[in-house]
Design a protein around this motif. Sequence first.
Motif, mmCIF file in Angstrom:
data_model
loop_
_atom_site.group_PDB
_atom_site.id
_atom_site.type_symbol
_atom_site.label_atom_id
_atom_site.label_comp_id
_atom_site.label_asym_id
_atom_site.label_seq_id
_atom_site.Cartn_x
_atom_site.Cartn_y
_atom_site.Cartn_z
ATOM 1 N N UNK A 34 0.667 -1.367 -0.003
ATOM 2 C CA UNK A 34 -0.075 0.082 -0.061
ATOM 3 C C UNK A 34 0.866 1.291 -0.069
ATOM 4 N N UNK A 35 2.030 1.321 0.816
ATOM 5 C CA UNK A 35 2.985 2.295 0.791
ATOM 6 C C UNK A 35 3.637 2.580 -0.409
ATOM 7 N N UNK A 36 3.743 1.667 -0.903
ATOM 8 C CA UNK A 36 4.711 1.755 -2.301
ATOM 9 C C UNK A 36 3.739 2.218 -3.312
ATOM 10 N N UNK A 37 2.538 1.776 -3.304
ATOM 11 C CA UNK A 37 1.542 2.105 -4.242
ATOM 12 C C UNK A 37 1.379 3.755 -4.012
ATOM 13 N N UNK A 38 1.122 4.090 -2.983
ATOM 14 C CA UNK A 38 0.876 5.491 -2.441
ATOM 15 C C UNK A 38 2.010 6.189 -3.003
ATOM 16 N N UNK B 53 5.307 15.646 -4.188
ATOM 17 C CA UNK B 53 5.371 15.478 -2.562
ATOM 18 C C UNK B 53 4.090 15.662 -2.292
ATOM 19 N N UNK B 54 2.941 15.548 -3.020
ATOM 20 C CA UNK B 54 1.417 15.767 -2.903
ATOM 21 C C UNK B 54 0.809 14.159 -2.628
ATOM 22 N N UNK B 55 0.625 13.900 -1.411
ATOM 23 C CA UNK B 55 0.256 12.788 -0.993
ATOM 24 C C UNK B 55 -1.230 12.761 -0.591
ATOM 25 N N UNK C 109 -2.893 3.980 5.853
ATOM 26 C CA UNK C 109 -1.520 2.961 5.930
ATOM 27 C C UNK C 109 -1.096 3.368 7.139
ATOM 28 N N UNK C 110 -0.877 4.301 7.975
ATOM 29 C CA UNK C 110 -0.362 4.604 9.324
ATOM 30 C C UNK C 110 -1.469 3.919 10.120
ATOM 31 N N UNK C 111 -2.738 3.891 10.204
ATOM 32 C CA UNK C 111 -3.529 3.226 11.036
ATOM 33 C C UNK C 111 -3.261 1.543 10.908
#
Length: 135
Positions: A90-94, A101-103, A111-113
């Motif tokens: 998920x992080x890599x796809x994000x 730098x626009x996430x 992802x953090x959760x």
Amino acid sequence: MVNFSQLLVKTQYTPWSDHYLNYILLKETLTHHNGNHDDDSDGSVSSSTFRSTTNSNFLNLLYIETEKVSFFVLQQMGSITFELGTCRQQLLLLIQSSSGNNYDASLIDEVESNYVEIGKHLLRLIQFVDLNVTG
């Protein structure tokens, strides 16, 4: 410890309660003395035979209980590993789908959760192992 069994029940993670060592059964196996003695030829109880049988029963039960705990820990480790792999994907796809730098803040929060939940799962597993090993 006087109320050891109560402490075990109180500190167990309830959804995993069937996977803990059964200390009560292990203790009962060691202390059970009612009607399980072998009689010698003169009718007296052979304490060495009883002790040997009790030790054998206890060791067999201990093996079964430790195997139960070990298999459960391995299963949970596999689950945590899978969850971590999913989060990493998920992080890599994000990262790949973002421009510069626009996430997307909601995706970052998700992802953090997920990582926080994995951390909680890992902590429960550590507590599970600690309770089974040290009581």
